[in-house]
Enzyme design. Structure first.
Site, PDB file in Angstrom:
ATOM      1  N   TYR A 139       0.946  -1.161  -0.038  1.00 28.22           N
ATOM      2  CA  TYR A 139       0.011   0.029   0.172  1.00 28.22           C
ATOM      3  C   TYR A 139       0.886   1.232   0.030  1.00 28.22           C
ATOM      4  CZ  TYR A 139      -3.656  -3.301   0.621  1.00 28.22           C
ATOM      5  OH  TYR A 139      -4.578  -4.421   0.466  1.00 28.22           O
ATOM      6  N   SER A 140       0.490   2.269  -0.913  1.00 26.67           N
ATOM      7  CA  SER A 140       1.498   3.254  -1.080  1.00 26.67           C
ATOM      8  C   SER A 140       1.173   4.222   0.276  1.00 26.67           C
ATOM      9  CB  SER A 140       0.798   4.058  -2.219  1.00 26.67           C
ATOM     10  OG  SER A 140       0.754   3.392  -3.402  1.00 26.67           O
ATOM     11  N   CYS A 144       0.031   7.332 -11.322  1.00 29.57           N
ATOM     12  CA  CYS A 144      -0.340   6.166 -10.345  1.00 29.57           C
ATOM     13  C   CYS A 144      -1.941   5.721 -10.237  1.00 29.57           C
ATOM     14  CB  CYS A 144       0.107   6.665  -8.907  1.00 29.57           C
ATOM     15  SG  CYS A 144       0.134   5.317  -7.591  1.00 29.57           S
ATOM     16  N   GLU A 196       3.467   3.974 -11.760  1.00 24.64           N
ATOM     17  CA  GLU A 196       3.361   2.759 -10.715  1.00 24.64           C
ATOM     18  C   GLU A 196       1.708   2.544 -10.642  1.00 24.64           C
ATOM     19  OE1 GLU A 196       5.781   2.453  -7.061  1.00 24.64           O
ATOM     20  OE2 GLU A 196       3.785   2.854  -6.130  1.00 24.64           O
ATOM     21  N   TYR A 224      -1.614  -0.603 -10.616  1.00 23.42           N
ATOM     22  CA  TYR A 224      -1.817  -1.949 -10.023  1.00 23.42           C
ATOM     23  C   TYR A 224      -3.180  -2.209 -10.195  1.00 23.42           C
ATOM     24  CZ  TYR A 224      -2.730   1.598  -6.392  1.00 23.42           C
ATOM     25  OH  TYR A 224      -3.087   2.545  -5.589  1.00 23.42           O
TER      26      TYR A 224
HETATM   27  C1  LIG Z   1       3.372  -0.608  -5.613  1.00 28.37           C
HETATM   28  C2  LIG Z   1       1.845  -0.901  -5.063  1.00 28.37           C
HETATM   29  C3  LIG Z   1       1.211   0.022  -4.170  1.00 28.37           C
HETATM   30  C4  LIG Z   1      -0.091  -0.207  -4.160  1.00 28.37           C
HETATM   31  N1  LIG Z   1      -0.945   0.894  -3.535  1.00 28.37           N
HETATM   32  C5  LIG Z   1      -2.173   0.695  -3.071  1.00 28.37           C
HETATM   33  C6  LIG Z   1      -2.844   1.669  -2.432  1.00 28.37           C
HETATM   34  O1  LIG Z   1      -2.134   2.607  -2.133  1.00 28.37           O
HETATM   35  N2  LIG Z   1      -4.301   1.499  -2.027  1.00 28.37           N
HETATM   36  C7  LIG Z   1      -4.971   0.209  -2.545  1.00 28.37           C
HETATM   37  O2  LIG Z   1      -6.035   0.160  -2.342  1.00 28.37           O
HETATM   38  N3  LIG Z   1      -4.197  -0.608  -3.239  1.00 28.37           N
HETATM   39  C8  LIG Z   1      -2.821  -0.694  -3.385  1.00 28.37           C
HETATM   40  N4  LIG Z   1      -2.251  -1.650  -4.047  1.00 28.37           N
HETATM   41  C9  LIG Z   1      -2.974  -2.888  -4.446  1.00 28.37           C
HETATM   42  C10 LIG Z   1      -2.953  -3.752  -3.179  1.00 28.37           C
HETATM   43  O3  LIG Z   1      -1.446  -4.114  -2.993  1.00 28.37           O
HETATM   44  C11 LIG Z   1      -3.940  -5.029  -3.137  1.00 28.37           C
HETATM   45  O4  LIG Z   1      -3.241  -5.516  -4.629  1.00 28.37           O
HETATM   46  C12 LIG Z   1      -5.319  -4.567  -3.172  1.00 28.37           C
HETATM   47  O5  LIG Z   1      -5.611  -4.265  -2.127  1.00 28.37           O
HETATM   48  C13 LIG Z   1      -5.908  -5.966  -3.402  1.00 28.37           C
HETATM   49  O6  LIG Z   1      -5.680  -6.927  -2.461  1.00 28.37           O
HETATM   50  P1  LIG Z   1      -6.505  -7.865  -1.619  1.00 28.37           P
HETATM   51  O7  LIG Z   1      -5.815  -8.659  -0.832  1.00 28.37           O
HETATM   52  O8  LIG Z   1      -7.728  -7.269  -1.198  1.00 28.37           O
HETATM   53  O9  LIG Z   1      -7.021  -8.856  -3.018  1.00 28.37           O
HETATM   54  P2  LIG Z   1      -6.607 -10.032  -3.245  1.00 28.37           P
HETATM   55  O10 LIG Z   1      -6.873 -11.242  -2.297  1.00 28.37           O
HETATM   56  O11 LIG Z   1      -5.233 -10.372  -3.667  1.00 28.37           O
HETATM   57  O12 LIG Z   1      -7.751 -10.535  -4.487  1.00 28.37           O
HETATM   58  C14 LIG Z   1      -7.310  -9.627  -5.787  1.00 28.37           C
HETATM   59  C15 LIG Z   1      -8.447  -9.992  -6.660  1.00 28.37           C
HETATM   60  O13 LIG Z   1      -8.571 -11.244  -6.711  1.00 28.37           O
HETATM   61  C16 LIG Z   1      -9.710 -11.836  -6.712  1.00 28.37           C
HETATM   62  N5  LIG Z   1      -9.618 -13.016  -6.049  1.00 28.37           N
HETATM   63  C17 LIG Z   1      -8.929 -13.434  -5.015  1.00 28.37           C
HETATM   64  N6  LIG Z   1      -8.627 -14.749  -4.670  1.00 28.37           N
HETATM   65  C18 LIG Z   1      -9.516 -15.419  -5.687  1.00 28.37           C
HETATM   66  C19 LIG Z   1     -10.016 -16.791  -6.135  1.00 28.37           C
HETATM   67  N7  LIG Z   1      -9.587 -17.786  -5.281  1.00 28.37           N
HETATM   68  N8  LIG Z   1     -10.766 -16.994  -7.214  1.00 28.37           N
HETATM   69  C20 LIG Z   1     -11.024 -15.987  -8.098  1.00 28.37           C
HETATM   70  N9  LIG Z   1     -10.571 -14.547  -7.783  1.00 28.37           N
HETATM   71  C21 LIG Z   1     -10.002 -14.454  -6.675  1.00 28.37           C
HETATM   72  C22 LIG Z   1     -10.402 -10.920  -5.640  1.00 28.37           C
HETATM   73  O14 LIG Z   1     -11.863 -10.983  -5.640  1.00 28.37           O
HETATM   74  C23 LIG Z   1      -9.695  -9.644  -6.097  1.00 28.37           C
HETATM   75  O15 LIG Z   1     -10.724  -9.326  -6.971  1.00 28.37           O
HETATM   76  C24 LIG Z   1      -0.824  -1.416  -4.426  1.00 28.37           C
HETATM   77  C25 LIG Z   1      -0.207  -2.193  -5.129  1.00 28.37           C
HETATM   78  C26 LIG Z   1       1.049  -2.101  -5.671  1.00 28.37           C
HETATM   79  C27 LIG Z   1       1.875  -3.177  -6.291  1.00 28.37           C
END
Ligand SMILES: Cc1cc2nc3c(=O)[nH]c(=O)nc-3n(C[C@H](O)[C@H](O)[C@H](O)COP(=O)(O)OP(=O)(O)OC[C@H]3O[C@@H](n4cnc5c(N)ncnc54)[C@H](O)[C@@H]3O)c2cc1C
Ligand code: SF4
Ligand code: SF4
Length: 393
Positions: free
Chosen positions: A192-193, A351, A391, A393
């Protein structure tokens, strides 16, 4: 000849407090009456000594053809200059593989080797890992998108209490969601940024803010969005060595974002507001959301003085109004942008949602064409000079 990385302590900065020697699990640190030093043959680069050091003196990783002995180091009055050549990639402390992969995917359109802006401060990275995370306490969690909107974005403040967590505008942190996946494995880190300037969300409070969007079914985002005040969170990082704010008051910074992509730009803007209100460099923000209610930080953004930041909002789902995207707003401001792009002091940061880059790229190409600039040549030059960063995502 292949160069080796050597961990060294800067004798000018070190206050000889002995903290690192007490911390090092390898007993790789020792001292004499003059200096604290690291024994090259014992140090395994675990970085456990870095975050407890109160001065940063310990965070030096030089490339050398022959490691300095401890007798050499005892005699130093200042740190020598490292060598360069093959092996250079080793010089920067590398983040864990899962973080490298996430950062590489987020920055893939600019290529892996984009340098940070020349005037950015040197970031601390990887002070805390998944194995040795720091515990932060939730100081607040507030929904910042309008009630009833589909997009549920939270402003979450984490307090690091007595633990050092130095960071710079544009870096990210890793949140380790508790629990295990369906196969019983610990969850991967989510990045998370950081949405605050380096002094913290509130100066003197050792805290920072995140801007997190709830993703349906998402593990990390639901965990963060559901945190309550007082909850403890395991944090790794800080991460990121390139998407950093140029700290030159003459730097013009063009910031383009959608949704939570606003987080680093909130940090950039607060940095200028608090520390360089009379900066001559321009801040221009292009911010896209479906509606004003879904735009994080809409209220506070509207209150910022025009002399500080030139705000351009694009809404794509306002009833009875034509759809607008960030690239449309870029085209509307073509004259000002072309003037800025003609200056070596100008930096572009993009971003937010993956896929937004293409529209911005095409808009910049059009703007340049109209104003006698060559975007095909300018963009790679800006990248090489650390002035074009993406950047997504
Ligand atoms: C450099 C960087 C900076 C970032 N900054 C931010 C920020 O400032 N704010 C922010 O909100 N996010 C940010 N992100 C994104 C963040 O890291 C996450 O990717 C985001 O919050 C989603 O993660 P999650 O764990 O909730 O989703 P995940 O659990 O990783 O799931 C992602 C997606 O896949 C789907 N999914 C999960 N499991 C399954 C499955 N078994 N079958 C089918 N579909 C599935 C979910 O429904 C969802 O749509 C950033 C990412 C990067 C790389
Ligand atoms: S990096 Fe690890 S092994 Fe090396 S000096 Fe620091 S704590 Fe000791
Ligand atoms: S912890 Fe830092 S300041 Fe203290 S002795 Fe070690 S290098 Fe020097």
């Amino acid at each position: 000849m292949e160069l080796k990385r050597q961990h060294l302590i800067d004798p000018v900065v070190c206050i000889r407090c002995n903290t690192c020697e007490e911390t090092c699990p390898q007993d790789a640190i020792t001292h004499d009456r003059n200096n604290y030093v690291v024994m090259a043959e014992k140090c395994n680069f675990c970085r456990a000594c870095v975050s407890p050091c109160p001065t940063g003196a310990i965070d030096n990783w030089l490339l050398v053809s022959r490691p300095w002995s401890i007798d050499d180091q005892f005699g130093w009055e200042e740190l020598p200059v490292g060598e360069s050549g093959p092996g250079e990639a080793e010089a920067a402390p590398l983040p864990p593989e899962e973080v490298s992969d996430l950062l590489a995917a987020a920055t893939q359109t600019t290529g892996p080797m984009v340098p940070p802006p020349a005037s950015a401060a040197k970031p601390y990275t990887n002070l805390y890992s998944r194995e040795t995370p720091v515990t932060a306490r939730v100081a607040g969690n507030m929904r910042i998108t309008g009630d009833g909107t589909e997009s549920d974005i939270h402003h979450v403040v984490l307090d690091f209490q007595h633990n050092a967590f130095p960071f710079l505008e544009g870096q990210s942190i890793g949140i380790v969601p508790p629990g295990t996946d369906a196969k019983g494995r610990a969850y991967n880190i989510r990045l998370y940024s950081i949405a605050s300037p380096r002094e913290g969300e509130r100066t003197g409070f050792n805290n920072l803010a995140l801007t997190v969007k709830r993703v349906p079914g998402g593990v990390g985002s639901n965990y963060v969005c559901d945190l309550k005040k007082g909850d403890e969170v395991q944090v790794a990082g800080p991460f990121g060595q390139a998407f950093l704010m140029p700290d030159d008051p003459q730097a013009n910074i063009i910031m383009i974002c959608t949704g939570t992509g606003a987080a680093p730009f909130r940090g950039f803007t607060e940095r200028r507001r608090r520390n360089a209100q009379d900066a001559t460099g321009k801040l221009m923000l292009f911010f896209g959301a479906r509606t004003p209610e879904e735009l994080p930080y809409f209220g506070p953004l509207m209150k910022l003085p025009k002399s500080l930041i030139d705000v351009n909002l694009a809404f794509s789902r306002v009833p009875d109004r034509p759809k607008q995207y960030v690239q449309d707003k870029l085209r509307e401001r073509a004259d000002e942008l072309a003037a800025l792009l003609g200056s070596d002091k100008t930096h572009v940061f993009i971003c937010g949602l993956k896929g937004m880059e293409q529209g911005c790229d095409e808009a910049f190409a059009d703007i340049c064409r109209l104003h006698g600039l060559d975007w095909a040549g300018l963009r790679p030059r800006m990248r090489e000079e650390g002035r074009y960063h993406v950047e997504t995502y």
